[in-house]
Structure formats: C-alpha cells, structure tokens
Motif scaffolding. Structure first.
Motif, PDB file in Angstrom:
ATOM      1  N   TRP A 163       0.705  -1.300  -0.016  1.00  0.00           N
ATOM      2  CA  TRP A 163      -0.211  -0.098   0.049  1.00  0.00           C
ATOM      3  C   TRP A 163       0.924   1.234   0.046  1.00  0.00           C
ATOM      4  CZ3 TRP A 163      -5.356  -0.664   0.076  1.00  0.00           C
ATOM      5  CH2 TRP A 163      -5.644  -1.745   0.139  1.00  0.00           C
ATOM      6  N   VAL A 164       0.642   2.235  -0.921  1.00  0.00           N
ATOM      7  CA  VAL A 164       1.611   3.217  -1.055  1.00  0.00           C
ATOM      8  C   VAL A 164       0.632   4.651  -1.426  1.00  0.00           C
ATOM      9  CG1 VAL A 164       3.264   4.291  -2.415  1.00  0.00           C
ATOM     10  CG2 VAL A 164       2.982   1.961  -2.380  1.00  0.00           C
ATOM     11  N   THR A 165       1.103   5.632  -0.246  1.00  0.00           N
ATOM     12  CA  THR A 165       0.496   6.829  -0.682  1.00  0.00           C
ATOM     13  C   THR A 165       1.616   7.944  -0.704  1.00  0.00           C
ATOM     14  OG1 THR A 165      -0.949   8.645   0.158  1.00  0.00           O
ATOM     15  CG2 THR A 165       0.459   7.831   1.700  1.00  0.00           C
ATOM     16  N   THR A 166       1.077   9.426  -1.451  1.00  0.00           N
ATOM     17  CA  THR A 166       2.316  10.200  -1.429  1.00  0.00           C
ATOM     18  C   THR A 166       1.957  11.541  -0.722  1.00  0.00           C
ATOM     19  OG1 THR A 166       1.171  11.036  -3.368  1.00  0.00           O
ATOM     20  CG2 THR A 166       2.751   9.435  -3.739  1.00  0.00           C
ATOM     21  N   VAL A 167       2.930  12.284  -0.423  1.00  0.00           N
ATOM     22  CA  VAL A 167       2.844  13.455   0.544  1.00  0.00           C
ATOM     23  C   VAL A 167       2.317  14.623  -0.525  1.00  0.00           C
ATOM     24  CG1 VAL A 167       3.735  15.235   1.697  1.00  0.00           C
ATOM     25  CG2 VAL A 167       4.203  12.845   2.282  1.00  0.00           C
ATOM     26  N   THR A 168       3.100  14.661  -1.854  1.00  0.00           N
ATOM     27  CA  THR A 168       2.442  15.621  -3.024  1.00  0.00           C
ATOM     28  C   THR A 168       2.040  14.729  -4.136  1.00  0.00           C
ATOM     29  OG1 THR A 168       4.888  15.572  -3.930  1.00  0.00           O
ATOM     30  CG2 THR A 168       4.314  17.266  -2.031  1.00  0.00           C
ATOM     31  N   PHE A 169       1.204  15.349  -4.877  1.00  0.00           N
ATOM     32  CA  PHE A 169       0.912  14.356  -6.065  1.00  0.00           C
ATOM     33  C   PHE A 169       1.124  15.078  -7.367  1.00  0.00           C
ATOM     34  CE2 PHE A 169      -3.022  12.057  -8.160  1.00  0.00           C
ATOM     35  CZ  PHE A 169      -2.545  10.973  -8.149  1.00  0.00           C
ATOM     36  N   HIS A 170       0.233  15.742  -8.148  1.00  0.00           N
ATOM     37  CA  HIS A 170       0.427  16.157  -9.513  1.00  0.00           C
ATOM     38  C   HIS A 170       1.089  17.454  -9.253  1.00  0.00           C
ATOM     39  CE1 HIS A 170      -2.059  12.881 -11.546  1.00  0.00           C
ATOM     40  NE2 HIS A 170      -0.754  12.379 -11.427  1.00  0.00           N
ATOM     41  N   VAL A 171       2.219  17.739  -9.107  1.00  0.00           N
ATOM     42  CA  VAL A 171       2.745  19.270  -8.966  1.00  0.00           C
ATOM     43  C   VAL A 171       4.071  19.196  -9.447  1.00  0.00           C
ATOM     44  CG1 VAL A 171       1.604  19.587  -6.743  1.00  0.00           C
ATOM     45  CG2 VAL A 171       3.844  18.528  -6.785  1.00  0.00           C
ATOM     46  N   ILE A 176       7.982  20.722  -4.694  1.00  0.00           N
ATOM     47  CA  ILE A 176       7.760  19.407  -4.097  1.00  0.00           C
ATOM     48  C   ILE A 176       8.300  19.574  -2.627  1.00  0.00           C
ATOM     49  CG2 ILE A 176       8.698  17.088  -3.463  1.00  0.00           C
ATOM     50  CD1 ILE A 176       8.389  16.627  -6.395  1.00  0.00           C
ATOM     51  N   ALA A 177       9.604  20.159  -2.358  1.00  0.00           N
ATOM     52  CA  ALA A 177      10.107  20.204  -1.070  1.00  0.00           C
ATOM     53  C   ALA A 177       9.413  21.262  -0.313  1.00  0.00           C
ATOM     54  CB  ALA A 177      11.563  20.880  -1.154  1.00  0.00           C
ATOM     55  N   ASP A 178       8.840  22.257  -0.892  1.00  0.00           N
ATOM     56  CA  ASP A 178       7.898  23.361  -0.146  1.00  0.00           C
ATOM     57  C   ASP A 178       6.666  22.757   0.600  1.00  0.00           C
ATOM     58  OD1 ASP A 178      10.135  25.428  -0.405  1.00  0.00           O
ATOM     59  OD2 ASP A 178       9.096  26.193  -2.136  1.00  0.00           O
ATOM     60  N   LEU A 179       6.248  21.726  -0.155  1.00  0.00           N
ATOM     61  CA  LEU A 179       4.838  21.259  -0.093  1.00  0.00           C
ATOM     62  C   LEU A 179       4.940  20.088   1.184  1.00  0.00           C
ATOM     63  CD1 LEU A 179       3.161  21.043  -3.550  1.00  0.00           C
ATOM     64  CD2 LEU A 179       2.651  22.819  -1.497  1.00  0.00           C
ATOM     65  N   ILE A 180       6.281  19.745   1.278  1.00  0.00           N
ATOM     66  CA  ILE A 180       6.595  18.536   2.508  1.00  0.00           C
ATOM     67  C   ILE A 180       6.522  19.269   3.963  1.00  0.00           C
ATOM     68  CG2 ILE A 180       7.909  16.849   3.157  1.00  0.00           C
ATOM     69  CD1 ILE A 180       8.701  16.500   0.145  1.00  0.00           C
ATOM     70  N   THR A 181       5.510  19.113   4.505  1.00  0.00           N
ATOM     71  CA  THR A 181       5.290  19.721   6.026  1.00  0.00           C
ATOM     72  C   THR A 181       5.472  18.635   6.764  1.00  0.00           C
ATOM     73  OG1 THR A 181       3.231  20.218   5.905  1.00  0.00           O
ATOM     74  CG2 THR A 181       4.502  21.936   5.009  1.00  0.00           C
ATOM     75  N   ALA A 209       9.447   7.425   3.217  1.00  0.00           N
ATOM     76  CA  ALA A 209      10.668   7.758   2.433  1.00  0.00           C
ATOM     77  C   ALA A 209      11.162   9.007   2.684  1.00  0.00           C
ATOM     78  CB  ALA A 209      10.120   7.654   0.900  1.00  0.00           C
ATOM     79  N   ALA A 210      12.503   9.174   2.704  1.00  0.00           N
ATOM     80  CA  ALA A 210      13.380  10.432   2.763  1.00  0.00           C
ATOM     81  C   ALA A 210      12.969  10.876   1.469  1.00  0.00           C
ATOM     82  CB  ALA A 210      14.717  10.070   2.888  1.00  0.00           C
ATOM     83  N   LEU A 211      13.508  12.283   1.228  1.00  0.00           N
ATOM     84  CA  LEU A 211      13.122  13.130   0.049  1.00  0.00           C
ATOM     85  C   LEU A 211      14.760  12.900  -0.592  1.00  0.00           C
ATOM     86  CD1 LEU A 211      11.692  15.079  -1.784  1.00  0.00           C
ATOM     87  CD2 LEU A 211      12.650  16.953  -0.330  1.00  0.00           C
ATOM     88  N   ASN A 212      15.689  13.331  -0.052  1.00  0.00           N
ATOM     89  CA  ASN A 212      16.900  13.617  -0.505  1.00  0.00           C
ATOM     90  C   ASN A 212      17.649  12.161  -0.650  1.00  0.00           C
ATOM     91  OD1 ASN A 212      16.871  16.323  -0.657  1.00  0.00           O
ATOM     92  ND2 ASN A 212      16.668  16.229   1.552  1.00  0.00           N
ATOM     93  N   VAL A 213      18.704  12.229  -1.453  1.00  0.00           N
ATOM     94  CA  VAL A 213      19.566  11.277  -1.777  1.00  0.00           C
ATOM     95  C   VAL A 213      20.270  10.593  -0.391  1.00  0.00           C
ATOM     96  CG1 VAL A 213      21.648  12.536  -2.217  1.00  0.00           C
ATOM     97  CG2 VAL A 213      21.514  10.113  -2.896  1.00  0.00           C
ATOM     98  N   HIS A 214      20.386   9.415  -0.134  1.00  0.00           N
ATOM     99  CA  HIS A 214      21.079   8.786   1.119  1.00  0.00           C
ATOM    100  C   HIS A 214      20.334   9.565   2.441  1.00  0.00           C
ATOM    101  CE1 HIS A 214      23.801   6.834  -1.534  1.00  0.00           C
ATOM    102  NE2 HIS A 214      24.476   8.026  -1.576  1.00  0.00           N
ATOM    103  N   MET A 267       7.319  10.793  -0.838  1.00  0.00           N
ATOM    104  CA  MET A 267       7.399  12.062  -0.920  1.00  0.00           C
ATOM    105  C   MET A 267       6.687  12.684  -2.374  1.00  0.00           C
ATOM    106  SD  MET A 267       8.257  13.134   2.163  1.00  0.00           S
ATOM    107  CE  MET A 267       7.542  11.683   3.010  1.00  0.00           C
ATOM    108  N   TYR A 268       6.758  11.961  -3.252  1.00  0.00           N
ATOM    109  CA  TYR A 268       6.296  12.604  -4.676  1.00  0.00           C
ATOM    110  C   TYR A 268       5.806  11.469  -5.548  1.00  0.00           C
ATOM    111  CZ  TYR A 268      11.068  12.177  -6.217  1.00  0.00           C
ATOM    112  OH  TYR A 268      12.324  11.378  -6.086  1.00  0.00           O
ATOM    113  N   HIS A 269       5.078  11.987  -6.670  1.00  0.00           N
ATOM    114  CA  HIS A 269       4.512  10.955  -7.467  1.00  0.00           C
ATOM    115  C   HIS A 269       5.524   9.725  -7.991  1.00  0.00           C
ATOM    116  CE1 HIS A 269       3.039   9.905 -11.409  1.00  0.00           C
ATOM    117  NE2 HIS A 269       1.958  10.281 -11.065  1.00  0.00           N
ATOM    118  N   ASP A 270       6.437  10.200  -8.546  1.00  0.00           N
ATOM    119  CA  ASP A 270       7.224   9.425  -9.170  1.00  0.00           C
ATOM    120  C   ASP A 270       7.911   8.317  -8.210  1.00  0.00           C
ATOM    121  OD1 ASP A 270       6.406  10.432 -11.536  1.00  0.00           O
ATOM    122  OD2 ASP A 270       8.431  11.020 -12.294  1.00  0.00           O
ATOM    123  N   GLN A 271       8.255   8.827  -7.269  1.00  0.00           N
ATOM    124  CA  GLN A 271       8.867   8.160  -6.208  1.00  0.00           C
ATOM    125  C   GLN A 271       8.054   6.969  -5.810  1.00  0.00           C
ATOM    126  OE1 GLN A 271       9.222   9.479  -1.946  1.00  0.00           O
ATOM    127  NE2 GLN A 271      11.516   9.799  -2.418  1.00  0.00           N
TER     128      GLN A 271
END
Length: 340
Positions: A163-171, A176-181, A209-214, A267-271
């Motif tokens: 089961w998967v959900t996203t914090v941001t979607f079609h943006v 993306i980073a500014d919408l992650i609170t 998930a993390a947003l950034n690499v590593h 954190m986002y759609h493609d992730q």
C-alpha cells in the motif's frame, strides 16, 4: 449480509472503459461482493456488451437505489449520452471528455444522495477533458471539485499487497520540497494507516521515504529529513503507529518487498509510481481517492486508445478495483460510506 451498492462510471467512451465494464459486470466475484450500477450512455454500453459477447441485458434505471441486484442485467443510470453513431473509437474529441465528465459528476450526485457506498472510476483522457473546457489536472482534483468539500483528498495505491501514498501528487518538481511539511507527512501516515486497517492488513507497519539522496546524509544533501520527515515519524510513533524512516528512496520498495513494511509514504508522485508500475506488470493494482465524502477507486491505467473497441482489453484491474471498493465501503467509517 447487505451488499454495498457501487457506482461504476463508463469512462471515456472512445477508450476501453465501456468494454471492460461490460466484462466486469459478468464476473461472479463482482456480483458476490456488491450491487454494481453503471453510470453512462446505455447505447454505448449495449455496443460494449455485444462486442465482448456478454449475455447481460441493458436496463436503464432512474436511480441507483435498489439497483444492481440482478446478475443477468447491466443496470445503467444515464449520463454522458452521445448522439447515435457519433462515437469514433481511439480518437481524441471534446465530446468524449464532456461525456466522461458527465458520468463522474452524475456518480458524485448519486453518492451525495446516499444511493451508493463507493464510486469506481474507469479511465478518462485528460487531453479530451481539457478539450471540453474542464481544467482539472487529474482525476482526484475533478472528483474533489464535484464533491465541493474541504480539500482533504489523498491518494492510496495498492499493488502486489503493498500500500502506497504520497505527500505531494501532481505538482511541478520544483514545488515538492516546499509542500512537504510535518503536518502533511503526518496526515498521510494517518490516512494510509486507516485504509490499511480497513483492508485488514497485518502487520500494519509503514515505511516513510526520505526526500533526498541517502536520506540527506545528516544534512549534507538537504535538511528535509531532519526538519520535517523525522519529526512527523516521531509524532506518529508517539501516537501508537508503527512507522519507520526516513528510508532512503532507492531502498524503499526493496525493503518493503522483503517484508519490512506493508505500507509506504512517499514524498512525490514518481517516487511512488515507478515502483508501483513495475510491480503492477504482474499483478493488478488499484488506486483509491480518500478523504472525500465517498471513497473513489480507480485503475492504474489509461484509456488505451490504441486497443479500444477491439475486444482485447483486459479487465482484471477493474475487477480488483470493484472488489476493493466494496471492501473499503463496508469497513471504513466516518468518511461518508453508506450501505445500499
């Protein structure tokens, strides 16, 4: 046991929606779990029934209430009707967008009237929608606009038992980073947990998930993990949720498939969707739009204009969507679910 009544939209008339609807309503497992009522053009659905060789009889009904109980009929509430012989399969046309939109909006009207417990949306073409003057960027926004309530809608996808959900979607990616609170991450943890609980997932463990690499490498590659994602996870754990992370994005799906997590907050759609679509090649998945007065379930594929109206479109994903809608409608409370 009282079965829920489920509204199923016809979708884009020039796409595969009508024919997969015709196939799905002939499935025993669909009839066993719900009373299905189609929202669409009876003439087009009659053509689809003939195309797939179904024995279902088309019956036009004035309301969804009490309909869908006869397994030998395809009950239709009329919406999105087109002139006779207007349809040109596999083509783009504003009329197809207008028709699909009318089916969606009529399904919402029926849901708001308390006639159905959930809506299953077959694919519509966004370009045809825009040609018809409808500027909603995606399915969830259009349904939200039709319901007209506060903006609490969120997406949950299921595939291969994950089961998967996203914090941001079609943006735009830059946004993306500014919408992650902290609030947004915590809300998605709560929402995903609620859906998984209704689906009787066990153990109910969520990876974030993390947003950034590593995972940001201790702030070297960004501070979103430190300032936003970790605090949200700690708050969720303090509330009694079983949540881990931030998980490096390149390990997220691998860890889940190894059994570390049953659900993922990305954190986002493609992730989220790269992994979901790879997994979905072997097993059908579904997408749920929650947080609206009535749950909406859809399929993770498009209108498939290239094969539309050739009688070859597969309907397994729509079957899964209908059975999932019935399950969610029966089990989720407090989000407008009703028994038909």
């Amino acid at each position: 046991m009282v079965k829920p009544t489920i509204a199923i939209t016809m979708g884009d008339p020039a796409g595969i929606g009508p024919e997969i609807v015709a196939r799905v309503l002939g499935e025993t497992e669909v009839r066993a779990c719900c009373n299905p009522v189609v929202i669409g053009d009876p003439k087009i659905l009659a053509r689809a029934v003939e195309l797939v060789g179904s024995r279902l009889s088309i019956v036009t009904v004035p309301t969804a209430a009490g309909a869908g109980t006869n397994p030998s009929t395809l009950d239709v509430v009329s919406a999105g009707e087109l002139p006779d012989e207007a349809l040109m399969p596999g083509t783009l046309d504003a009329r197809w967008g207008k028709s699909a939109a009318a089916c969606c909006s009529r399904a919402v009207e029926i849901a708001k009237a308390g006639e159905v417990s959930a809506i299953v949306s077959t694919p519509f073409n966004k370009e045809a929608f825009h040609m018809a003057g409808i500027m909603a960027t995606d399915d969830i926004i259009y349904f939200h606009q039709c319901f007209g309530g506060p903006d609490h809608a969120y997406m949950v996808g299921e595939v291969a038992g994950l089961w998967v959900t996203t914090v941001t979607f079609h943006v735009p990616f830059r946004s993306i980073a500014d919408l992650i609170t902290v609030k947004a991450v915590l809300e998605k943890i709560h929402g995903l947990h609620k859906v998984m609980q209704a689906a009787k997932v066990n153990p109910l463990r969520i990876g974030v998930a993390a947003l950034n690499v590593h995972s940001g490498e201790g702030g070297l590659f960004g501070r979103e993990e430190i300032d936003v994602i970790e605090p949200a996870i700690k708050m969720a754990n303090a509330e009694g949720y079983d949540v881990a992370g931030p998980v490096p994005p390149d390990s997220l799906f691998l860890n889940a498939l190894q059994g570390d997590y049953a659900g993922l907050v990305c954190m986002y759609h493609d992730q989220a969707n790269i992994g979901r679509k790879i997994l979905g090649r072997e097993r059908p998945g579904v997408t749920l739009y929650m947080g609206m007065p009535t749950p909406v379930v859809t399929v993770p594929h498009g209108t498939a204009y290239d094969i539309a109206w050739k009688g070859v479109a597969k309907h397994a994903m729509l079957t899964r969507a209908v059975t999932m809608a019935a399950e969610i409608a029966k089990d989720i409370s407090g989000e407008g679910s009703r028994q038909g």
